[in-house]
Motif scaffolding. Sequence first.
Motif, mmCIF file in Angstrom:
data_model
loop_
_atom_site.group_PDB
_atom_site.id
_atom_site.type_symbol
_atom_site.label_atom_id
_atom_site.label_comp_id
_atom_site.label_asym_id
_atom_site.label_seq_id
_atom_site.Cartn_x
_atom_site.Cartn_y
_atom_site.Cartn_z
ATOM 1 N N ALA A 1 -16.147 -35.198 -65.339
ATOM 2 C CA ALA A 1 -16.641 -34.972 -63.979
ATOM 3 C C ALA A 1 -17.848 -35.871 -63.701
ATOM 4 N N THR A 2 -18.686 -36.057 -64.704
ATOM 5 C CA THR A 2 -19.850 -36.919 -64.548
ATOM 6 C C THR A 2 -19.417 -38.375 -64.360
ATOM 7 N N THR A 3 -18.399 -38.796 -65.104
ATOM 8 C CA THR A 3 -17.879 -40.152 -64.941
ATOM 9 C C THR A 3 -17.297 -40.333 -63.545
ATOM 10 N N ALA A 4 -16.542 -39.344 -63.076
ATOM 11 C CA ALA A 4 -15.980 -39.418 -61.722
ATOM 12 C C ALA A 4 -17.092 -39.530 -60.688
ATOM 13 N N PHE A 5 -18.171 -38.784 -60.877
ATOM 14 C CA PHE A 5 -19.275 -38.809 -59.925
ATOM 15 C C PHE A 5 -19.976 -40.169 -59.929
ATOM 16 N N TYR A 6 -20.412 -40.629 -61.088
ATOM 17 C CA TYR A 6 -21.233 -41.836 -61.161
ATOM 18 C C TYR A 6 -20.417 -43.126 -61.042
ATOM 19 N N GLN A 7 -19.222 -43.153 -61.616
ATOM 20 C CA GLN A 7 -18.423 -44.371 -61.550
ATOM 21 C C GLN A 7 -17.616 -44.437 -60.258
ATOM 22 N N ASP A 8 -16.899 -43.372 -59.937
ATOM 23 C CA ASP A 8 -16.000 -43.403 -58.785
ATOM 24 C C ASP A 8 -16.722 -43.192 -57.459
ATOM 25 N N LEU A 9 -17.591 -42.193 -57.382
ATOM 26 C CA LEU A 9 -18.269 -41.892 -56.127
ATOM 27 C C LEU A 9 -19.449 -42.829 -55.861
ATOM 28 N N LEU A 10 -20.328 -42.991 -56.865
ATOM 29 C CA LEU A 10 -21.504 -43.848 -56.665
ATOM 30 C C LEU A 10 -21.209 -45.322 -56.912
ATOM 31 N N GLY A 11 -20.130 -45.621 -57.592
ATOM 32 C CA GLY A 11 -19.751 -47.012 -57.809
ATOM 33 C C GLY A 11 -20.507 -47.718 -58.926
ATOM 34 N N LEU A 12 -21.078 -46.953 -59.864
ATOM 35 C CA LEU A 12 -21.791 -47.584 -60.972
ATOM 36 C C LEU A 12 -20.796 -48.113 -62.002
ATOM 37 N N ARG A 13 -21.170 -49.213 -62.648
ATOM 38 C CA ARG A 13 -20.322 -49.807 -63.679
ATOM 39 C C ARG A 13 -20.529 -49.054 -64.992
ATOM 40 N N LEU A 14 -19.418 -48.700 -65.646
ATOM 41 C CA LEU A 14 -19.485 -48.078 -66.961
ATOM 42 C C LEU A 14 -19.798 -49.176 -67.972
ATOM 43 N N ALA A 15 -20.994 -49.133 -68.543
ATOM 44 C CA ALA A 15 -21.431 -50.167 -69.478
ATOM 45 C C ALA A 15 -20.975 -49.869 -70.899
ATOM 46 N N SER A 16 -20.856 -48.595 -71.246
ATOM 47 C CA SER A 16 -20.443 -48.223 -72.600
ATOM 48 C C SER A 16 -19.848 -46.827 -72.592
ATOM 49 N N ASP A 17 -18.673 -46.700 -73.178
ATOM 50 C CA ASP A 17 -18.016 -45.399 -73.339
ATOM 51 C C ASP A 17 -18.027 -45.060 -74.816
ATOM 52 N N GLN A 18 -18.871 -44.113 -75.184
ATOM 53 C CA GLN A 18 -18.995 -43.708 -76.580
ATOM 54 C C GLN A 18 -18.326 -42.354 -76.805
ATOM 55 N N GLY A 19 -17.363 -42.028 -75.951
ATOM 56 C CA GLY A 19 -16.667 -40.753 -76.080
ATOM 57 C C GLY A 19 -17.448 -39.638 -75.432
ATOM 58 N N LYS A 20 -18.311 -38.994 -76.188
ATOM 59 C CA LYS A 20 -19.105 -37.881 -75.664
ATOM 60 C C LYS A 20 -20.369 -38.340 -74.952
ATOM 61 N N HIS B 1 -35.923 -41.680 -47.390
ATOM 62 C CA HIS B 1 -35.156 -41.197 -48.531
ATOM 63 C C HIS B 1 -34.414 -39.900 -48.242
ATOM 64 N N PHE B 2 -33.516 -39.557 -49.179
ATOM 65 C CA PHE B 2 -32.865 -38.249 -49.175
ATOM 66 C C PHE B 2 -32.609 -37.830 -50.616
ATOM 67 N N PHE B 3 -32.308 -36.534 -50.783
ATOM 68 C CA PHE B 3 -32.074 -35.952 -52.105
ATOM 69 C C PHE B 3 -30.759 -35.185 -52.106
ATOM 70 N N ILE B 4 -30.002 -35.329 -53.206
ATOM 71 C CA ILE B 4 -28.787 -34.544 -53.429
ATOM 72 C C ILE B 4 -28.809 -34.038 -54.863
ATOM 73 N N LEU B 5 -27.862 -33.159 -55.181
ATOM 74 C CA LEU B 5 -27.643 -32.735 -56.563
ATOM 75 C C LEU B 5 -26.352 -33.366 -57.053
ATOM 76 N N ASP B 6 -26.365 -33.873 -58.293
ATOM 77 C CA ASP B 6 -25.127 -34.395 -58.864
ATOM 78 C C ASP B 6 -24.300 -33.237 -59.422
ATOM 79 N N ASN B 7 -23.185 -33.536 -60.060
ATOM 80 C CA ASN B 7 -22.305 -32.487 -60.564
ATOM 81 C C ASN B 7 -22.916 -31.690 -61.710
#
Length: 129
Positions: free
Chosen positions: A17-36, A99-105
């Motif tokens: 869910a965190t990957t979906a939020f940061y990579q898919d929604l925010l568009g950040l590049r996944l620099a390293s996937d170490q599993g957990k 600015h604005f503030f939100i909560l992530d997953n």
Amino acid sequence: MNYTDLITFYGTKDIEATTAFYQDLLGLRLASDQGKCRIFEVAPHALAAFCEHLDVTHSLKSPLLTFVLDDIDGCFAKLKDHCEVVEPPKRNDQFNLYHFFILDNNGYTLEFQKFLDPDWNQLRAADSQ
């Protein structure tokens, strides 16, 4: 000392869910996937890591991950229906920003801000040369 990168680590209970939020929604590049643990590039040499082996501990004020960008209203329009809005876009005269503030997953507070001080923009432009 000559540091090359800055990585801030956060706990997560759901790496997918965190990957979906940061990579898919925010568009950040996944620099390293170490599993957990997954590390996302926020900006050149600035990274945010989320790991299932770390506790999720926070309050509405800490830790705070801040994204600096120019299009605050466009960013808010994209995110407002996918996250809990803590505070909608507004001008902050004390710190001369918008600015604005939100909560992530995970319940972490994210700030999206634009510096209104022209000195900030001049400093950033000089750093990139």
